[in-house]
Design a protein around this motif. Structure first.
Motif, PDB file in Angstrom:
ATOM      1  N   ILE A  32       0.834  -1.206   0.000  1.00  0.00           N
ATOM      2  CA  ILE A  32       0.000   0.000   0.000  1.00  0.00           C
ATOM      3  C   ILE A  32       0.869   1.256   0.000  1.00  0.00           C
ATOM      4  O   ILE A  32       0.668   2.192  -0.769  1.00  0.00           O
ATOM      5  N   ASN A  33       1.829   1.268   0.915  1.00  0.00           N
ATOM      6  CA  ASN A  33       2.718   2.425   1.047  1.00  0.00           C
ATOM      7  C   ASN A  33       4.094   1.921   1.492  1.00  0.00           C
ATOM      8  O   ASN A  33       4.347   0.717   1.428  1.00  0.00           O
TER       9      ASN A  33
ATOM     10  N   SER B 260       5.350   1.831   4.514  1.00  0.00           N
ATOM     11  CA  SER B 260       5.473   1.249   5.867  1.00  0.00           C
ATOM     12  C   SER B 260       5.165  -0.239   5.819  1.00  0.00           C
ATOM     13  O   SER B 260       4.028  -0.659   6.030  1.00  0.00           O
TER      14      SER B 260
HETATM   15  C1  LIG Z   1       0.436   2.820   5.316  1.00  0.00           C
HETATM   16  O1  LIG Z   1      -0.754   2.021   5.267  1.00  0.00           O
HETATM   17  C2  LIG Z   1      -1.133   1.460   6.508  1.00  0.00           C
HETATM   18  C3  LIG Z   1      -2.288   0.526   6.264  1.00  0.00           C
HETATM   19  O2  LIG Z   1      -3.339   1.146   5.570  1.00  0.00           O
HETATM   20  C4  LIG Z   1      -1.442   2.582   7.497  1.00  0.00           C
HETATM   21  O3  LIG Z   1      -1.795   2.026   8.735  1.00  0.00           O
HETATM   22  C5  LIG Z   1      -0.215   3.471   7.629  1.00  0.00           C
HETATM   23  O4  LIG Z   1      -0.496   4.560   8.448  1.00  0.00           O
HETATM   24  C6  LIG Z   1       0.260   3.975   6.273  1.00  0.00           C
HETATM   25  N1  LIG Z   1       1.540   4.661   6.421  1.00  0.00           N
HETATM   26  C7  LIG Z   1       1.816   5.814   5.825  1.00  0.00           C
HETATM   27  C8  LIG Z   1       3.180   6.351   6.028  1.00  0.00           C
HETATM   28  O5  LIG Z   1       1.000   6.410   5.144  1.00  0.00           O
END
Ligand SMILES: *[C@@H]1O[C@H](CO)[C@@H](O)[C@H](O)[C@H]1NC(C)=O
Length: 341
Positions: A68-69, A71
């Motif tokens: 997704i991203n 992290s």
């Molecule tokens: C990345 O995605 C996760 C799951 O949706 C979320 O919990 C997290 O905050 C996101 N991290 C960033 C850096 O956007």
């Protein structure tokens, strides 16, 4: 034979043939294992000798992963790190395809696919699709985040393209590699649009529109047509990594970590069905037989013109029990037969 019976039989045979035709590729996949394209252990170098012969390298040294991203959840960090450790910069390039990067990439490089890509109902469909496109565009090796690396992947770079065999049937899209614009992956991305259909269960929709089932069907069609598609190396041949080379053994290339992150409620059902396939097959035959019988019976009950059937038969309560009347009154049918023009 009476004309009515003939029509009934022909309709049923046509229906059965149609159903067979619809699932033919799936049936073929049960017996077709791709062994002739296997990457055999004999042709692979021993552990530790992966870098001895890099002259024939075809696939570029790029690892693609998706999330997704940026992290990456902790459960997958170890797997991800194991692949990074075996395939270091500057020799290797590492590309993590986040949702945002994927969308930008499709918009830029495959704009004709953007609408389908954005409209996929489940995010995992985008995660499935993007891997085929990056392999087509850049080439390299795609690895699921829950797959770790067990040894250097260099030997696999000597093949123009590879996918992984799954048991009992088909291939998976969780670890695969290709040269850029390999005819197989070109075919895969061409077909994505045609297979963008919705089935009742999300799991089946995902599997059949972008996931391993989709890939297996395309693979079967592709190999069925021979390798003279396109003019890629080896005439577009796609090689197959069998389970022992995939994981669980010291010489395997990958290690499988925690399982599929996206499975939902319907997966329980599918797995239950897989465990109970014998029962389901029997039930299926009984249902199919029942339907045939029902068709036959309705045909008799409602479609035969009154002159075909003696009046007492259409009115009698007995005639609604088809077996009964058929067996007891065979002579009546013979009588009816004589009325045929
Ligand atoms: C990345 O995605 C996760 C799951 O949706 C979320 O919990 C997290 O905050 C996101 N991290 C960033 C850096 O956007």
């Amino acid at each position: 034979m009476r004309r009515g019976v003939l029509i009934f039989l022909v309709c049923n045979i046509a229906l059965v043939l149609f159903l067979l035709h619809s699932v033919w590729t799936l049936l073929e996949l049960l017996v077709f294992n791709g062994i002739e394209d296997a990457i055999t252990r004999e042709e692979l170098p021993a552990i530790g000798a992966e870098h001895d012969d890099e002259d024939g390298q075809l696939i570029p040294k790029i690892i693609h992963q998706t999330y997704i991203n940026t992290s990456i959840p902790e459960v997958w960090q170890e797997a991800q790190q194991s692949c990074l450790d075996f395939h270091k910069k500057p020799d290797w390039e590492y590309k993590l395809w986040t949702d945002k990067a994927s969308l930008e990439f499709i918009a830029e490089e495959y704009p004709e696919f953007l609408e389908t890509f954005e409209n996929y109902r489940y995010p995992i469909q985008r995660a499935d699709a993007i891997r085929y496109f990056v392999l087509d565009h850049f080439g390299g090796v795609y690895i699921d985040l829950d797959d770790g690396c067990n040894r250097p992947l260099e030997p696999l770079l000597n093949y123009p393209a590879f996918v992984r065999k799954t048991v009992p049937t088909g291939v998976s899209n969780d670890a695969m590699g290709a040269v850029p614009h390999h005819p197989f992956f070109q075919r895969v991305i061409e077909e994505l649009q045609n297979y963008d259909r919705s089935w009742v269960l999300p799991y089946i929709t995902v599997m059949a529109s972008t996931g391993p089932l989709f890939l297996s069907i395309i693979w079967r069609h592709y190999t069925d047509e021979g390798y003279n598609i396109g003019d890629g190396p080896e005439g577009g041949r796609i090689r197959i990594l069998f389970p022992e080379e995939y994981n669980n053994y010291p010489w395997s290339f990958f290690t499988h970590h925690l399982g599929n992150s996206w499975h939902g409620y319907d997966v329980q059902l599918i797995f239950w069905m897989a465990r109970n396939w014998v029962l389901l097959t029997i039930v299926g035959f009984i249902l199919g037989g029942g339907l045939l019988f029902l068709g036959w019976w309705s045909y008799h009950r409602y479609l035969l013109t009154p002159s075909d059937v003696p009046r007492w038969k259409t009115q009698s309560a007995r005639s609604r029990v088809p077996f009964w009347s058929r067996q007891r009154h065979r002579s009546e049918y013979e009588l009816v037969n004589r009325h045929e023009p």
